[in-house]
Scaffold this active site. Structure first.
Site, PDB file in Angstrom:
ATOM      1  N   ASP A  13     -45.699 -16.660  16.845  1.00 59.22           N
ATOM      2  CA  ASP A  13     -45.228 -16.239  18.174  1.00 59.22           C
ATOM      3  C   ASP A  13     -46.096 -16.757  19.307  1.00 59.22           C
ATOM      4  OD1 ASP A  13     -43.219 -14.836  16.865  1.00 59.22           O
ATOM      5  OD2 ASP A  13     -44.444 -13.020  16.745  1.00 59.22           O
ATOM      6  N   LYS A  16     -44.079 -21.557  20.372  1.00 60.49           N
ATOM      7  CA  LYS A  16     -43.695 -22.875  19.839  1.00 60.49           C
ATOM      8  C   LYS A  16     -42.323 -23.307  20.354  1.00 60.49           C
ATOM      9  CE  LYS A  16     -44.181 -21.053  15.766  1.00 60.49           C
ATOM     10  NZ  LYS A  16     -44.846 -19.782  16.084  1.00 60.49           N
ATOM     11  N   GLY A  17     -41.382 -22.337  20.371  1.00 59.78           N
ATOM     12  CA  GLY A  17     -40.022 -22.661  20.812  1.00 59.78           C
ATOM     13  C   GLY A  17     -40.034 -23.161  22.239  1.00 59.78           C
ATOM     14  N   HIS A  41     -37.896 -18.024  17.810  1.00 55.77           N
ATOM     15  CA  HIS A  41     -38.449 -18.948  18.809  1.00 55.77           C
ATOM     16  C   HIS A  41     -37.678 -18.771  20.116  1.00 55.77           C
ATOM     17  CE1 HIS A  41     -40.246 -21.803  15.538  1.00 55.77           C
ATOM     18  NE2 HIS A  41     -40.671 -20.568  15.456  1.00 55.77           N
ATOM     19  N   THR A  42     -38.362 -18.236  21.116  1.00 52.27           N
ATOM     20  CA  THR A  42     -37.689 -17.929  22.379  1.00 52.27           C
ATOM     21  C   THR A  42     -37.698 -19.144  23.289  1.00 52.27           C
ATOM     22  OG1 THR A  42     -38.644 -15.730  22.135  1.00 52.27           O
ATOM     23  CG2 THR A  42     -37.567 -16.225  24.244  1.00 52.27           C
ATOM     24  N   ARG A 302     -40.289  -5.534  16.550  1.00 48.38           N
ATOM     25  CA  ARG A 302     -41.473  -4.690  16.343  1.00 48.38           C
ATOM     26  C   ARG A 302     -42.528  -4.948  17.416  1.00 48.38           C
ATOM     27  NH1 ARG A 302     -43.073  -6.307  10.298  1.00 48.38           N
ATOM     28  NH2 ARG A 302     -42.326  -8.315  11.056  1.00 48.38           N
ATOM     29  N   LYS A 330     -49.001 -18.485  27.898  1.00 51.19           N
ATOM     30  CA  LYS A 330     -49.120 -17.111  28.406  1.00 51.19           C
ATOM     31  C   LYS A 330     -50.384 -16.874  29.225  1.00 51.19           C
ATOM     32  CE  LYS A 330     -46.387 -14.217  26.272  1.00 51.19           C
ATOM     33  NZ  LYS A 330     -45.596 -13.375  25.336  1.00 51.19           N
ATOM     34  N   ASP A 332     -50.498 -16.751  32.324  1.00 54.94           N
ATOM     35  CA  ASP A 332     -50.099 -15.829  33.404  1.00 54.94           C
ATOM     36  C   ASP A 332     -50.250 -14.361  33.011  1.00 54.94           C
ATOM     37  OD1 ASP A 332     -47.880 -16.788  31.660  1.00 54.94           O
ATOM     38  OD2 ASP A 332     -46.819 -15.124  32.604  1.00 54.94           O
TER      39      ASP A 332
HETATM   40  P1  GDP Z   1     -42.647 -18.690  18.961  1.00 55.59           P
HETATM   41  O1  GDP Z   1     -42.152 -17.936  17.789  1.00 55.59           O
HETATM   42  O2  GDP Z   1     -43.961 -19.354  18.729  1.00 55.59           O
HETATM   43  O3  GDP Z   1     -41.629 -19.656  19.514  1.00 55.59           O
HETATM   44  O4  GDP Z   1     -42.908 -17.608  20.115  1.00 55.59           O
HETATM   45  P2  GDP Z   1     -41.962 -16.340  20.475  1.00 55.59           P
HETATM   46  O5  GDP Z   1     -40.780 -16.833  21.194  1.00 55.59           O
HETATM   47  O6  GDP Z   1     -41.748 -15.485  19.284  1.00 55.59           O
HETATM   48  O7  GDP Z   1     -42.912 -15.520  21.407  1.00 55.59           O
HETATM   49  C1  GDP Z   1     -43.396 -16.023  22.600  1.00 55.59           C
HETATM   50  C2  GDP Z   1     -42.935 -15.094  23.733  1.00 55.59           C
HETATM   51  O8  GDP Z   1     -43.652 -15.389  24.903  1.00 55.59           O
HETATM   52  C3  GDP Z   1     -41.480 -15.269  24.099  1.00 55.59           C
HETATM   53  O9  GDP Z   1     -40.987 -14.049  24.576  1.00 55.59           O
HETATM   54  C4  GDP Z   1     -41.532 -16.301  25.225  1.00 55.59           C
HETATM   55  O10 GDP Z   1     -40.409 -16.215  26.110  1.00 55.59           O
HETATM   56  C5  GDP Z   1     -42.783 -15.881  25.912  1.00 55.59           C
HETATM   57  N1  GDP Z   1     -43.538 -16.961  26.557  1.00 55.59           N
HETATM   58  C6  GDP Z   1     -43.780 -18.224  26.116  1.00 55.59           C
HETATM   59  N2  GDP Z   1     -44.625 -18.860  26.950  1.00 55.59           N
HETATM   60  C7  GDP Z   1     -44.924 -17.984  27.917  1.00 55.59           C
HETATM   61  C8  GDP Z   1     -45.785 -18.032  29.051  1.00 55.59           C
HETATM   62  O11 GDP Z   1     -46.455 -19.009  29.324  1.00 55.59           O
HETATM   63  N3  GDP Z   1     -45.850 -16.905  29.828  1.00 55.59           N
HETATM   64  C9  GDP Z   1     -45.148 -15.779  29.550  1.00 55.59           C
HETATM   65  N4  GDP Z   1     -45.279 -14.735  30.362  1.00 55.59           N
HETATM   66  N5  GDP Z   1     -44.330 -15.690  28.488  1.00 55.59           N
HETATM   67  C10 GDP Z   1     -44.241 -16.780  27.684  1.00 55.59           C
HETATM   68  P1  IMO Z   2     -42.389 -17.370  14.428  1.00 54.30           P
HETATM   69  O1  IMO Z   2     -41.906 -18.688  13.889  1.00 54.30           O
HETATM   70  C1  IMO Z   2     -44.624 -13.732  13.682  1.00 54.30           C
HETATM   71  C2  IMO Z   2     -44.883 -12.425   9.516  1.00 54.30           C
HETATM   72  C3  IMO Z   2     -44.293 -11.081   9.104  1.00 54.30           C
HETATM   73  C4  IMO Z   2     -45.136 -10.755   7.892  1.00 54.30           C
HETATM   74  C5  IMO Z   2     -45.418 -12.123   7.261  1.00 54.30           C
HETATM   75  C6  IMO Z   2     -44.488 -12.469   6.112  1.00 54.30           C
HETATM   76  O2  IMO Z   2     -41.465 -16.760  15.408  1.00 54.30           O
HETATM   77  O3  IMO Z   2     -43.801 -17.476  14.892  1.00 54.30           O
HETATM   78  P2  IMO Z   2     -41.921 -13.111   5.912  1.00 54.30           P
HETATM   79  O4  IMO Z   2     -40.686 -12.480   6.466  1.00 54.30           O
HETATM   80  O5  IMO Z   2     -42.158 -14.525   6.367  1.00 54.30           O
HETATM   81  O6  IMO Z   2     -42.027 -12.995   4.428  1.00 54.30           O
HETATM   82  O7  IMO Z   2     -43.139 -12.234   6.490  1.00 54.30           O
HETATM   83  O8  IMO Z   2     -45.261 -13.072   8.311  1.00 54.30           O
HETATM   84  N1  IMO Z   2     -43.926 -13.330  10.191  1.00 54.30           N
HETATM   85  C7  IMO Z   2     -43.984 -13.643  11.494  1.00 54.30           C
HETATM   86  N2  IMO Z   2     -44.798 -13.187  12.471  1.00 54.30           N
HETATM   87  N3  IMO Z   2     -43.744 -14.716  13.950  1.00 54.30           N
HETATM   88  C8  IMO Z   2     -42.967 -15.236  12.972  1.00 54.30           C
HETATM   89  O9  IMO Z   2     -42.256 -16.360  13.154  1.00 54.30           O
HETATM   90  C9  IMO Z   2     -43.010 -14.637  11.689  1.00 54.30           C
HETATM   91  N4  IMO Z   2     -42.390 -14.890  10.514  1.00 54.30           N
HETATM   92  C10 IMO Z   2     -42.956 -14.072   9.608  1.00 54.30           C
HETATM   93  O10 IMO Z   2     -44.446 -10.136  10.139  1.00 54.30           O
HETATM   94  O11 IMO Z   2     -46.383 -10.217   8.263  1.00 54.30           O
HETATM   95 MG    MG Z   3     -41.616 -16.004  17.263  1.00 58.98          MG
END
Ligand code: GDP
Ligand code: IMO
Ligand code: MG
Length: 431
Positions: A13, A16-17, A41-42, A302, A330, A332
């Site tokens: 999280d 990356k997206g 991936h948001t 969660r 992030k 900011d």
């Molecule tokens: P990923 O799984 O690595 O693609 O990340 P996620 O999408 O699960 O989580 C990143 C969260 O942070 C998402 O809600 C994004 O919209 C948000 N986000 C990403 N870059 C920034 C940033 O620079 N600032 C803020 N405030 N939010 C961000």
């Molecule tokens: P992105 O790509 C954050 C965590 C789960 C759990 C462990 C194993 O959005 O970063 P799984 O369902 O893969 O067997 O769970 O990994 N987990 C993540 N945590 N971001 C993710 O994906 C995750 N994918 C799995 O919470 O601890």
């Molecule tokens: Mg994510």
């Protein structure tokens, strides 16, 4: 142009997206190389807000070929739902291809994931996303997995599913769960073949042609190194390898074609799920990071565990992945903190550690922090390094130093354009 891997440098999280969406504007091909729909991936761009689980984050560029690579496990139902959502926003998915060699997540994998997690002792729960990821990769390694290409070969599929189901039903019976019927599973597979069969191809020639033509290829990772099957906080890990080394295998190209590796890293730390997390904060500061950063899982909703930036983990991540640059996201979120801490080492049994120890010892590590002044002003409009407050630049310098890697991007908001690009000319050349 180079083949670039974009991977998570922490516990997932990291954004990356968001980074792949930006780079994807100039990409010829984007390949998801591992994981399944446990990913969330948001992406926020002109088309709207999306939480992508299986579809590569390059989908918003009509000219980009998107591939779900061989290293992935695919739940076709989830994928179809996601495709419908993306298409409803006016995004074409005509350019999305699925590797014949990627594995299928079947309903019994999901049932087993839930049961296995339920049976784990409360202090040993991995906190999986319950998407069937672990059982699907287990079947792959045990050589009873079903691959996407199998969906297109009914006779072969029947033999394969029959074998896999015998095992799955035995496991389910041990949990007092009802069995899955062969004909029902086969009917589901037939439905999936009708819906996505035309997208299932041997992706290797596509990838080879793109790489040979020196096209701009992005490899999109899922999760982050601290939950890597080999190098993460085992057993609280996922069942595949999010590190860059696996990107080549999962996508289907020679490792030495990858010349750029971008480590995506938050300016603080978050983790969702079980296992050690040395910088976790259980106080108001942790809550503030969660509130301001909106730290709630994109897949499961969660609350994410939050803490200060972990300099020990980033140095580990940098070595294992061979980062050529960082995308710090992030920033900011830290705008309104009077002071900001960075963990530079752990303390364990009176010893100072600058390397990540193994899981059980990590549970007992205490972070050693440096305190840095905050900047108390908004950064969301920064687009160049010089636009950033001096204190923010100092903090970023220190993050880069702890990683031993230069910074290529700084994200100051979730929307596509809220990005400081350190060397715009280089990014232009890279396209
Ligand atoms: P990923 O799984 O690595 O693609 O990340 P996620 O999408 O699960 O989580 C990143 C969260 O942070 C998402 O809600 C994004 O919209 C948000 N986000 C990403 N870059 C920034 C940033 O620079 N600032 C803020 N405030 N939010 C961000
Ligand atoms: P992105 O790509 C954050 C965590 C789960 C759990 C462990 C194993 O959005 O970063 P799984 O369902 O893969 O067997 O769970 O990994 N987990 C993540 N945590 N971001 C993710 O994906 C995750 N994918 C799995 O919470 O601890
Ligand atoms: Mg994510």
């Amino acid at each position: 142009m180079a083949v670039t891997a974009v991977v998570g440098a922490q516990w997932g999280d990291e954004g990356k997206g968001r980074v792949v969406d930006w780079l994807g504007q100039r990409a010829d091909m984007v390949i998801r190389f591992q994981g399944g729909d446990n990913a969330g991936h948001t992406v926020i761009n002109d088309y709207g807000l999306f939480k992508l689980h299986m579809v590569p984050s390059g989908i918003f560029n009509r000219d980009t070929v998107c591939i779900v690579g061989t290293g992935c496990v695919v739940n076709p139902d989830g994928l179809l739902k996601e495709l419908a959502e993306v298409e409803a926003a006016g995004v074409s998915t005509d350019n999305l291809w699925l590797s014949t060699r990627a594995h299928v997540v079947l309903p019994y994998h999901i049932a087993l994931d839930g049961m296995q997690e339920k049976k784990r002792a409360s202090d040993q729960q991995i906190g999986t996303t319950k998407r069937g990821i672990g059982p699907a990769y287990t079947d792959k390694a045990s050589r009873r997995g079903i691959r996407l290409g199998d969906l297109r070969r009914p006779t072969w599929l029947r033999q394969r599913v029959a074998q896999a189901l015998t095992h799955a039903n035995e496991r389910l019976a041990a949990f007092d769960q009802p069995p899955f019927e062969l004909e029902e599973v086969l009917a589901l597979c037939e439905k999936w073949n009708r819906a996505i069969g035309h997208r299932i191809v041997d992706t290797m020639p596509l990838v080879r042609t793109a790489v040979r033509a020196k096209q701009n290829v992005l490899l999109e990772g899922q999760l982050g190194v601290m939950r890597d099957l080999d190098w993460g906080i085992y057993p609280y890990v996922t069942s595949s390898n999010p590190t860059a080394a696996y990107a080549a295998a999962g996508a289907g190209l020679p490792a030495n074609e990858i010349t750029r590796v971008i480590g995506v890293v938050k300016a603080y730390s978050t983790s969702v799920g079980g296992g050690p997390f040395p910088c976790e904060l259980h106080d108001d500061v942790g809550q503030q990071l969660r509130d301001v950063g909106k730290e709630y899982g994109a897949t499961t909703g969660r609350p994410r565990r939050c803490g200060w930036f972990d300099g020990v983990a980033i140095s580990y991540a940098a070595w294992l992945n061979g980062f050529t640059g960082l995308a710090v996201t992030k920033l900011d979120v830290l705008d309104d903190f009077d002071e900001i801490k960075l963990c530079t080492a752990y303390k364990l049994d009176g010893e100072v550690l600058t390397q990540v120890p193994d899981t059980v010892d990590q549970e007992r590590c205490e972070p050693i922090y440096e305190t840095w002044p905050g900047w108390n002003e908004p950064t969301v409009d920064a687009r160049r390094w010089d636009d950033l407050p001096k204190a923010a630049r100092a903090l970023l310098h220190r993050i880069s130093e702890l990683a031993g890697v230069q910074i290529d991007f700084i994200s100051v908001g979730p929307e596509r354009e809220r990005l400081v690009v350190m060397d715009p000319a280089k990014e232009q050349d890279n396209s």
